[in-house]
Design a protein around this motif. Structure first.
Motif, mmCIF file in Angstrom:
data_model
loop_
_atom_site.group_PDB
_atom_site.id
_atom_site.type_symbol
_atom_site.label_atom_id
_atom_site.label_comp_id
_atom_site.label_asym_id
_atom_site.label_seq_id
_atom_site.Cartn_x
_atom_site.Cartn_y
_atom_site.Cartn_z
ATOM 1 N N ASP A 156 -18.235 21.466 7.674
ATOM 2 C CA ASP A 156 -16.785 21.337 7.708
ATOM 3 C C ASP A 156 -16.399 20.551 8.957
ATOM 4 O O ASP A 156 -16.360 21.100 10.066
ATOM 5 C CB ASP A 156 -16.152 22.734 7.715
ATOM 6 C CG ASP A 156 -14.625 22.704 7.668
ATOM 7 O OD1 ASP A 156 -14.039 21.650 7.957
ATOM 8 O OD2 ASP A 156 -14.030 23.751 7.356
ATOM 9 N N GLU A 206 -13.592 19.370 9.833
ATOM 10 C CA GLU A 206 -12.273 19.669 10.395
ATOM 11 C C GLU A 206 -12.323 20.930 11.257
ATOM 12 O O GLU A 206 -11.555 21.065 12.216
ATOM 13 C CB GLU A 206 -11.248 19.837 9.276
ATOM 14 C CG GLU A 206 -11.012 18.545 8.493
ATOM 15 C CD GLU A 206 -9.961 18.707 7.414
ATOM 16 O OE1 GLU A 206 -9.367 19.807 7.316
ATOM 17 O OE2 GLU A 206 -9.739 17.736 6.662
ATOM 18 N N THR A 214 -15.450 20.266 15.372
ATOM 19 C CA THR A 214 -15.046 19.001 15.996
ATOM 20 C C THR A 214 -15.312 19.072 17.497
ATOM 21 O O THR A 214 -15.381 20.159 18.076
ATOM 22 C CB THR A 214 -13.553 18.728 15.778
ATOM 23 O OG1 THR A 214 -12.789 19.653 16.574
ATOM 24 C CG2 THR A 214 -13.147 18.877 14.314
ATOM 25 N N THR A 258 -20.491 15.152 5.347
ATOM 26 C CA THR A 258 -19.231 15.805 4.997
ATOM 27 C C THR A 258 -19.376 16.461 3.631
ATOM 28 O O THR A 258 -20.138 16.002 2.777
ATOM 29 C CB THR A 258 -18.078 14.800 4.936
ATOM 30 O OG1 THR A 258 -18.329 13.867 3.876
ATOM 31 C CG2 THR A 258 -17.934 14.040 6.257
#
Length: 422
Positions: free
Chosen positions: A213, A215, A218, A396
């Motif tokens: 993931d 998002e 990060t 991703t």
């Protein structure tokens, strides 16, 4: 087969073949499970994320997992387009996965009962026992089946030998699944060679890695507070011997001014009762580094990125690793990785670009690689940035779902071609 060429019409905003009814079978690894237990880890994350990413592409996904609690409802919405079905097979209570094989016939019969009235377009099973249950059902109903092993019994037996608690017939049954399904989706190139030794032809295998993931994981965001030492190492994951925490502790003895955080295992308040924690604490005491090793216990997934960002290097020194999601999570957070050169880590960690690969069970090699990175801050920064770029380019969940969908379409189109010829 239920799917035909007509069912592969374009779905709005999905970019794929259209809306399919997809059944994911994951007998012990529920996407609803709390992570960190002995049998709850990467496969749970994989199934949940893949289901969501397939739904994002316009498909309808049902995850069939074993009911392991009396209070669980029959069906639970996970998110838009994804539903979890709790299959009654065996006692409705938690059982170690190595004790589930006797209940797979019933699991398969329950799938037949459900699918007979509403068959999916295709079935994708996860882990070998799910494959057995799914194989029983698809043969009864003439449905296409794809399978992901997540781990192979041949590899586990080779590394664990007498410590392997898998049922003795596992390898033979895994071979049956590989030969009986329409396609195997392997998670790394190393698995393709292993499958070939089992008799599963390489042209029957698609390699699609796990994802991360990007998002949640990060480089930007809060970092966990540091301890009193200049450098911090992190080992994250299930607390089982094959993950190599003992190797990390032995390496720490060769790394002054450095602390090691070991995250995973039972909740913090139960650490003192955990046999593996007690074993590792004794190893740390004998190595003279007990004051520099901290066990956090299991960590909620939302807290993991901060732990990663608060570390200088993430260690992944497993004896073997069928894929390994932790290296991806670290790379996505911009943190360099030192990992053992085994299994899926050979694919994910680019040495020297995103970190270092070292021989398994070699504390000195692990310490040398870590010391090299700790001593060169600019190299650590460059490795972290390269890791983030590598994840965005290759790992991703959107890309993983697209490649998985391509494998689905190949199987459906081959079945359609055979039907048309007949």
């Amino acid at each position: 087969m239920t799917a035909t060429a007509g069912s592969l019409t374009a779905a709005p905003d999905a970019g794929g073949p259209g809306s399919l009814d997809i059944a994911l079978v994951s007998e012990h690894a529920s996407p609803l499970a709390t992570l960190g237990g002995v049998d709850a880890g990467g496969q749970n994350v994989h199934v949940a994320a893949l289901a969501g990413a397939l739904a994002d592409r316009g498909h309808r996904v049902t995850v069939h997992t074993r009911r392991d609690g009396r209070e669980l409802p029959d069906r639970v919405p996970l998110r838009d387009g994804v539903e979890v079905h709790h299959v009654p097979a065996g006692p409705p209570e938690p059982l170690p996965k190595d004790e589930l094989l006797p209940h797979m016939d019933e699991f398969g019969r329950q799938l037949v009962r459900v699918w007979r009235s509403r068959p999916p377009d295709l079935v994708h099973s996860h882990f070998w026992m799910s494959g057995l249950a799914a194989l029983h059902a698809v043969r009864a109903l003439d449905l296409p089946l794809l399978h992901t092993y997540h781990a192979l019994g041949t590899v586990k037996r080779r590394h664990q030998q007498l410590a392997d608690t898998s049922p003795p017939q596992r390898v033979a049954l895994e071979t049956e699944v590989g030969l009986g399904c329409d396609r195997v989706i392997a998670t790394c190139r190393d698995e393709v060679a292993e499958l070939a030794r089992m008799g599963v032809r390489s042209d029957k295998v698609s390699v699609v890695p796990c994802g991360v993931d990007t998002e949640l994981f990060t480089p930007q965001g809060p970092a966990a507070p540091r301890g009193p030492y200049p450098y911090r190492l992190l080992q994250l994951g299930r607390l089982v011997p094959r993950k190599g925490a003992a190797v990390s502790i032995a390496a720490l003895a060769l790394l002054p001014d450095t602390e090691l955080v070991v995250a995973g295992g039972p909740p913090a308040h139960r650490l003192d009762d955990d046999p593996e924690v007690r074993r590792l604490r004794e190893i740390a005491r004998r190595a003279g580094v007990a004051d520099r090793v901290r066990f956090t216990g299991g960590v909620p997934s939302r807290q993991v990125p901060a732990l990663l960002r608060g570390s200088d290097v993430v260690l992944c020194p497993a004896d073997y690793e069928p894929f390994g999601i932790v290296p991806l999570e670290a790379m996505a957070c911009g943190v360099p990785v030192v990992a053992s050169a085994v299994g899926g880590q050979l694919d994910t960690v680019a040495d020297p670009g995103t970190g270092r690969l070292v021989p398994p069970r070699d504390p000195r090699a692990l310490a040398r690689a870590v010391a090299d990175l700790l001593g060169r801050p600019a190299t650590r920064t460059a490795c972290g940035a390269a890791g983030r770029r590598r994840v965005l380019r290759r790992y991703t969940w959107a890309r993983v779902a697209a490649e998985t969908e391509a494998a689905y379409c190949a199987v459906l189109e081959a079945a359609t071609a055979v039907t048309e010829v007949v």
